[in-house]
Design a protein around this motif. Structure first.
Motif, short mmCIF file in Angstrom:
data_model
loop_
_atom_site.label_atom_id
_atom_site.label_comp_id
_atom_site.label_asym_id
_atom_site.label_seq_id
_atom_site.Cartn_x
_atom_site.Cartn_y
_atom_site.Cartn_z
N GLY A 7 -28.24 28.94 50.38
CA GLY A 7 -29.63 28.98 50.81
C GLY A 7 -29.78 29.03 52.31
O GLY A 7 -30.79 29.49 52.83
N GLU A 8 -28.76 28.55 53.04
CA GLU A 8 -28.83 28.59 54.50
C GLU A 8 -28.90 30.02 54.99
O GLU A 8 -29.53 30.30 56.01
CB GLU A 8 -27.61 27.90 55.11
N TYR A 64 -34.51 34.62 57.74
CA TYR A 64 -35.93 34.47 58.06
C TYR A 64 -36.12 33.99 59.49
O TYR A 64 -37.04 34.43 60.19
CB TYR A 64 -36.62 33.51 57.08
N SER A 65 -35.24 33.12 59.96
CA SER A 65 -35.32 32.65 61.34
C SER A 65 -35.09 33.80 62.32
O SER A 65 -35.82 33.95 63.31
CB SER A 65 -34.28 31.54 61.57
N THR A 88 -30.37 32.62 53.65
CA THR A 88 -31.74 33.10 53.56
C THR A 88 -32.59 32.53 54.69
O THR A 88 -33.35 33.26 55.33
CB THR A 88 -32.35 32.72 52.19
N GLU A 89 -32.43 31.24 54.95
CA GLU A 89 -33.17 30.61 56.04
C GLU A 89 -32.78 31.22 57.39
O GLU A 89 -33.65 31.43 58.26
CB GLU A 89 -32.92 29.11 56.06
N ASP A 90 -31.49 31.50 57.57
CA ASP A 90 -31.04 32.12 58.82
C ASP A 90 -31.66 33.49 59.01
O ASP A 90 -32.07 33.84 60.12
CB ASP A 90 -29.51 32.24 58.83
#
Length: 141
Positions: free
Chosen positions: A29-30, A36-37, A32-34
């Motif tokens: 999941g990290e 988006y960031s 995906t967050e990366d």
């Protein structure tokens, strides 16, 4: 020697890292967050950069009173800004592609897990049916 627009072209560019499909699986999941960031940073950069292009174009076209030497420097700045704009577009498309690929892999993993759950449920239902029939024949039900 000071770094000017003409000497900046002489510097070598760094090689671009290549992503393999296995790199997309790492991070969970990290990842995906990366993405988006990073996309958020690209949008923030775009919001800061976009208003500069029309202003520099007006200066280069001579619609703003400047000496010719300054206009040449602004032309170099505009060229660099347009080059950066193209690179930002490439990065944005790359991030979109990476996000799509990652979400496809995550979706596939979820589908595989769901199919395994379905198979497990079928086995449990069959076991319940067999136990129910045996209990019924033996008179317990």
């Amino acid at each position: 020697m000071p770094c000017t627009a003409s000497t900046a072209r002489d510097f070598p560019t760094r090689p671009r890292p290549q992503l393999s499909p296995t790199d997309l699986c790492l991070g969970g999941g990290e990842f995906t967050e990366d993405i988006y960031s990073l996309k958020r940073e690209v949008l923030e950069f775009r919001a800061a950069q976009d208003p500069l292009v029309p202003v520099l174009e007006e200066i280069v076209k001579g619609q703003v009173e400047l000496c010719t030497v300054a206009r040449e420097h602004f032309r170099d700045v505009l060229d660099h800004l347009l080059r950066v704009d193209a690179q930002v577009d490439e990065h944005n498309e790359l991030l979109t592609s990476a996000l799509s690929a990652h979400l496809a892999l995550v979706s596939r993993e979820h589908s595989t897990a769901a199919m395994q759950q379905n198979a497990d449920m079928r086995k449990m239902v069959i076991a319940v049916i067999i136990v129910h029939r045996l209990l019924r024949k033996s008179g317990w039900l």
